[in-house]
Write a protein that holds these residues in place. Structure first.
Motif, PDB file in Angstrom:
ATOM      1  N   GLU A  95      43.765  49.518  40.959  1.00  0.00           N
ATOM      2  CA  GLU A  95      43.518  48.250  40.287  1.00  0.00           C
ATOM      3  C   GLU A  95      42.197  47.636  40.726  1.00  0.00           C
ATOM      4  O   GLU A  95      41.746  47.812  41.867  1.00  0.00           O
ATOM      5  CB  GLU A  95      44.654  47.251  40.553  1.00  0.00           C
ATOM      6  N   PHE A  96      41.624  46.926  39.819  1.00  0.00           N
ATOM      7  CA  PHE A  96      40.359  46.236  40.059  1.00  0.00           C
ATOM      8  C   PHE A  96      40.550  45.096  41.048  1.00  0.00           C
ATOM      9  O   PHE A  96      41.551  44.367  40.985  1.00  0.00           O
ATOM     10  CB  PHE A  96      39.830  45.704  38.730  1.00  0.00           C
ATOM     11  N   VAL A  97      39.581  44.925  41.946  1.00  0.00           N
ATOM     12  CA  VAL A  97      39.591  43.822  42.898  1.00  0.00           C
ATOM     13  C   VAL A  97      38.427  42.864  42.647  1.00  0.00           C
ATOM     14  O   VAL A  97      38.628  41.665  42.488  1.00  0.00           O
ATOM     15  CB  VAL A  97      39.542  44.341  44.349  1.00  0.00           C
ATOM     16  N   GLY A 127      42.615  37.982  39.672  1.00  0.00           N
ATOM     17  CA  GLY A 127      43.323  36.742  39.950  1.00  0.00           C
ATOM     18  C   GLY A 127      44.095  36.769  41.256  1.00  0.00           C
ATOM     19  O   GLY A 127      44.243  35.742  41.930  1.00  0.00           O
ATOM     20  N   SER A 128      44.577  37.951  41.618  1.00  0.00           N
ATOM     21  CA  SER A 128      45.406  38.067  42.824  1.00  0.00           C
ATOM     22  C   SER A 128      44.613  37.862  44.114  1.00  0.00           C
ATOM     23  O   SER A 128      45.214  37.623  45.170  1.00  0.00           O
ATOM     24  CB  SER A 128      46.079  39.445  42.848  1.00  0.00           C
ATOM     25  N   GLY A 169      39.664  33.394  45.521  1.00  0.00           N
ATOM     26  CA  GLY A 169      39.830  32.336  46.510  1.00  0.00           C
ATOM     27  C   GLY A 169      40.104  32.840  47.914  1.00  0.00           C
ATOM     28  O   GLY A 169      39.996  32.079  48.877  1.00  0.00           O
ATOM     29  N   ARG A 170      40.443  34.112  48.035  1.00  0.00           N
ATOM     30  CA  ARG A 170      40.709  34.701  49.348  1.00  0.00           C
ATOM     31  C   ARG A 170      39.678  35.781  49.714  1.00  0.00           C
ATOM     32  O   ARG A 170      39.348  35.942  50.887  1.00  0.00           O
ATOM     33  CB  ARG A 170      42.104  35.315  49.383  1.00  0.00           C
ATOM     34  N   PHE A 171      39.199  36.506  48.733  1.00  0.00           N
ATOM     35  CA  PHE A 171      38.234  37.585  48.962  1.00  0.00           C
ATOM     36  C   PHE A 171      36.849  37.147  48.487  1.00  0.00           C
ATOM     37  O   PHE A 171      36.717  36.408  47.525  1.00  0.00           O
ATOM     38  CB  PHE A 171      38.639  38.845  48.205  1.00  0.00           C
TER      39      PHE A 171
END
Length: 128
Positions: free
Chosen positions: A46-48, A62-63, A66-68
């Motif tokens: 999956e794309f990051v 989306g997952s 804000g964190r990565f």
């Protein structure tokens, strides 16, 4: 021909941080879009995240938004993925990838088939 090597993976507790690096050899990366993908056990790749050739444009799944944080240093031929507030569901093998973008006009690439070169992957394991 570009060779990509990821590093920086490991085991971390939930809430912790890791920084992945992707270093290229055989070519500069200034003409390449750089992306990060991941594959969890039993799941599809999956794309990051993706970053344009000059770092001026970025996009996140989306997952992880804000964190990565994705970044790059073309002088060092290296792309980075700073991962904060890690969760057990972030556990996966992380891959970096490069896509030719000679004119800097097609930076948004979010599917594996759009990339020309891949690294071997680095394992990230987040314990709860």
């Amino acid at each position: 021909q570009v060779q990509l090597v990821e590093s920086g993976g490991g085991l971390v507790q939930a809430g912790g941080s890791l920084r992945l690096s992707c270093t290229a050899s055989g070519s500069t990366i200034s003409s390449y879009v750089m992306g990060w993908f991941r594959r969890a056990p039993g799941k599809e790749r999956e794309f990051v995240s993706v970053i344009s050739w000059n770092g001026g444009s970025t996009f996140y799944a989306g997952s992880v938004k804000g964190r990565f944080t994705i970044s790059r240093d073309n002088a060092k031929a290296t792309a980075y993925l700073q991962m904060n507030s890690l969760k057990p569901e972030d556990t996966a093998v992380y891959y970096c990838a490069a896509a030719v973008d000679l004119y800097g006009t097609r930076w948004y690439r979010a599917t594996p088939g759009e990339y020309d070169y891949w690294g071997q992957g680095t394992q990230v394991t987040v314990s709860s």
